[in-house]
Design a protein around this motif. Sequence first.
Motif, PDB file in Angstrom:
ATOM      1  N   ALA A 463       0.835  -1.204   0.000  1.00 36.77           N
ATOM      2  CA  ALA A 463       0.000   0.000   0.000  1.00 36.77           C
ATOM      3  C   ALA A 463       0.872   1.259   0.000  1.00 36.77           C
ATOM      4  O   ALA A 463       0.573   2.236  -0.687  1.00 36.77           O
ATOM      5  CB  ALA A 463      -0.931  -0.009   1.208  1.00 36.77           C
ATOM      6  N   ASN A 465       3.857   1.447  -1.258  1.00 38.49           N
ATOM      7  CA  ASN A 465       4.450   1.556  -2.590  1.00 38.49           C
ATOM      8  C   ASN A 465       3.472   2.136  -3.604  1.00 38.49           C
ATOM      9  O   ASN A 465       3.872   2.891  -4.487  1.00 38.49           O
ATOM     10  CB  ASN A 465       4.925   0.186  -3.071  1.00 38.49           C
ATOM     11  N   ILE A 466       2.224   1.749  -3.471  1.00 43.65           N
ATOM     12  CA  ILE A 466       1.212   2.286  -4.392  1.00 43.65           C
ATOM     13  C   ILE A 466       1.166   3.809  -4.267  1.00 43.65           C
ATOM     14  O   ILE A 466       1.100   4.525  -5.263  1.00 43.65           O
ATOM     15  CB  ILE A 466      -0.177   1.684  -4.089  1.00 43.65           C
ATOM     16  N   ARG A 469       4.297   5.306  -5.921  1.00 43.16           N
ATOM     17  CA  ARG A 469       4.225   5.269  -7.389  1.00 43.16           C
ATOM     18  C   ARG A 469       3.164   6.215  -7.917  1.00 43.16           C
ATOM     19  O   ARG A 469       3.343   6.848  -8.957  1.00 43.16           O
ATOM     20  CB  ARG A 469       3.974   3.835  -7.846  1.00 43.16           C
ATOM     21  N   GLY A 470       2.075   6.302  -7.191  1.00 46.15           N
ATOM     22  CA  GLY A 470       1.012   7.230  -7.598  1.00 46.15           C
ATOM     23  C   GLY A 470       1.514   8.664  -7.599  1.00 46.15           C
ATOM     24  O   GLY A 470       1.200   9.456  -8.488  1.00 46.15           O
ATOM     25  N   GLU A 492      -2.349   4.636 -12.641  1.00 48.64           N
ATOM     26  CA  GLU A 492      -1.434   4.510 -11.500  1.00 48.64           C
ATOM     27  C   GLU A 492      -1.764   5.569 -10.434  1.00 48.64           C
ATOM     28  O   GLU A 492      -1.862   5.287  -9.242  1.00 48.64           O
ATOM     29  CB  GLU A 492      -0.008   4.731 -12.002  1.00 48.64           C
ATOM     30  N   LYS A 495      -5.190   4.908  -8.769  1.00 43.70           N
ATOM     31  CA  LYS A 495      -5.169   3.780  -7.838  1.00 43.70           C
ATOM     32  C   LYS A 495      -4.595   4.235  -6.492  1.00 43.70           C
ATOM     33  O   LYS A 495      -5.021   3.774  -5.441  1.00 43.70           O
ATOM     34  CB  LYS A 495      -4.352   2.623  -8.418  1.00 43.70           C
ATOM     35  N   SER A 496      -3.655   5.163  -6.548  1.00 43.88           N
ATOM     36  CA  SER A 496      -3.130   5.676  -5.277  1.00 43.88           C
ATOM     37  C   SER A 496      -4.160   6.586  -4.602  1.00 43.88           C
ATOM     38  O   SER A 496      -4.206   6.664  -3.380  1.00 43.88           O
ATOM     39  CB  SER A 496      -1.794   6.384  -5.489  1.00 43.88           C
ATOM     40  N   LEU A 529      -6.516  -3.391  -2.387  1.00 44.53           N
ATOM     41  CA  LEU A 529      -5.432  -4.035  -3.142  1.00 44.53           C
ATOM     42  C   LEU A 529      -5.980  -4.839  -4.325  1.00 44.53           C
ATOM     43  O   LEU A 529      -5.356  -4.907  -5.382  1.00 44.53           O
ATOM     44  CB  LEU A 529      -4.591  -4.925  -2.217  1.00 44.53           C
ATOM     45  N   TYR A 532      -6.304  -2.539  -7.001  1.00 47.65           N
ATOM     46  CA  TYR A 532      -4.992  -2.202  -7.517  1.00 47.65           C
ATOM     47  C   TYR A 532      -4.505  -3.268  -8.511  1.00 47.65           C
ATOM     48  O   TYR A 532      -3.929  -2.957  -9.537  1.00 47.65           O
ATOM     49  CB  TYR A 532      -3.996  -2.055  -6.361  1.00 47.65           C
ATOM     50  N   HIS A 533      -4.758  -4.526  -8.163  1.00 48.71           N
ATOM     51  CA  HIS A 533      -4.255  -5.615  -9.009  1.00 48.71           C
ATOM     52  C   HIS A 533      -5.017  -5.760 -10.318  1.00 48.71           C
ATOM     53  O   HIS A 533      -4.566  -6.433 -11.237  1.00 48.71           O
ATOM     54  CB  HIS A 533      -4.290  -6.937  -8.237  1.00 48.71           C
TER      55      HIS A 533
END
Length: 593
Positions: A463, A465-466, A469-470, A492, A495-496, A529, A532-533
């Motif tokens: 979470a 990391n998301i 990256r976001g 991306e 999703k964050s 998550l 996210y996937h």
Amino acid sequence: MSTKGKVVGIIANLVMVEVNQSVSQNEICYINLEGVKLMAEVIKIHGKNAYVQVFESTRGLKTGTEVEFTGHMLEATLGPGLLSKNFDGLLHDLNKMDGVFLKKGDYAAPLDEDSAWDFKPLAAKGDTVQAGSWIGEVKENWISHKILVPFKWEGKYTVKSVAEKGEYTLNDTIAVVTDQKGDEHNITMVQKWPVKLPIRAFKEKPRPFRLLETGVRVIDSFNPIVEGGTGFIPGPFGTGKTVLQHALSRQADADLIIVAACGERANEVVELFAEFPELDDPRTGRKLMERTIIIANTSNMPVAAREASVYSAMTLAEYYRSMGLKILLLADSTSRWAQALREMSNRMEELPGPDAFPMDLPAIISNFYARAGYVILNNDQTGSVTFIGTVSPAGGNLKEPVTESTKKAARCFYALSQKRADSKRYPAIDAVDSYSKYIEYPEFVQYIKENISEDWVDHINLARNILIRGHEAYEQINILGDDGVPVDYHQEFWKSEVVDFVLLQQDAFDKIDASTPIERQQYMLSKVLDIYHKEFSFENFEEVNPFFKTIINYMKQMNYSEFKSEHFKKYEKELDEFTTNGKSGSAKKSETK
Ligand SMILES: Nc1ncnc2c1ncn2[C@@H]1O[C@H](COP(=O)(O)OP(=O)(O)OP(=O)(O)O)[C@@H](O)[C@H]1O
Ligand SMILES: [Mg+2]
């Protein structure tokens, strides 16, 4: 003969006293101002002169005034009857004082000597005991308040007699013990302890490892704290430090909450006093105040007592920890405490450190944080003091000395971001800048695996990391423009945003959303998550925003609904349908609220 002295110099509440014999550092004395006794503490000794810090206004004080030394440090009186009370920094019972403002020299004892308690013995004749051993217990609200062998006593003792079950007042002898020389000592329900010294009546202080549930998602799910852990909340003015601490004091899974309101606005503290007695404890259904002690030293009270207030609060926490309880200690704000230290240090014309704070500020702060912890008592029971302080860095500058020193001492760092507060993303904790060092402890990871789930820690890391990256995607979009980047970048980023809106943001003022139990946090985290996937296909970037807003909307509705209720399930079903059929096409049809 006790030590006496006379006032030879006065700089605001720093008073120089010429003494007739030796005094010790931190010894308490009373200055006799025309019949009113002003309490003061020795903070420096220089030859025949003692520099004392007066806990009150010194208006009207003249040189030549008599001073009487007590021979002991600032002590807390410990015993049953502390719970549910409001004290000032020197542990005077605020409820017993008349009037709105404290009068000079007005000291109200913390405990009611005549109060009677239903005592039940726990030790028996012939038992070997030592400082901190449990002699018996009384019911204080719903807590089993242990009567302890005084912390000051050294070595081992043999119990000669213990009072039978029955009612006793605070000063009745409830046990007699003999020391190794054969001398007898009486034990009552009260004892005293100097607040600036840590209570060490335990066997071991291992590294803490058990999760302390706070119900605040950005803490539990992203930067968890443990029972006996330490954390701090730095945040510029108005970013939500106080609201967050109040939320913690209401929701955290502790047996007892001690709140030290240190140098904060009086009206906020009044709010706390007014609000707490009314609130229900979400876990027990009782009144919150039953498990709370408030120590107040507001910005309109004498500065000197501010320094004492955090120590008094810590001492009470350690006292209850010795009974095998889980304590959460909150201090708002430790910057005001440090400012009190700075004021005195400047008056004494000590060599100043950075920003004119005392040179030993880092040591003072780290020694204080070190008093928190998870302990194994001599009887193998466990107890903990978890400490979370706020810091108000001037101008939001995290490089200022109090923040820097606290960062070295505390294991969890909950940085409140001005940007998040400005955009009303509450609680404004920046999940990426913040950290919890406990996630790196193997014993904590083990505990989580056994008690929560195998993959919880991996989920937490994912979470985070998301979010990172976001944020990167967001920066790229900002630089290159909406259509200057591949559509994936938008995905991306959004999703964050799902992580942010659904997990990080939490409405402290909503009955349901305010506190999220771990099971529910886990559920929502895996739900987020899952999303996210999933790979969604979009024809162009304009489809991405409304699509994810719909998802966020469903999930926020879930957050506001009772867990697994009809409502909750309804939104969940709609969400699942939406994400399964979920291509850009269906997103367009759905309304975003
Ligand atoms: N979790 C939250 N949910 C909703 N609103 C919040 C939340 N946290 C803070 N706020 C809003 O921000 C305001 C300021 O918060 P708070 O008083 O806690 O800030 P502070 O950091 O303690 O400020 P100061 O530095 O002045 O003491 C609150 O009155 C409230 O309106
Ligand atoms: Mg505040």
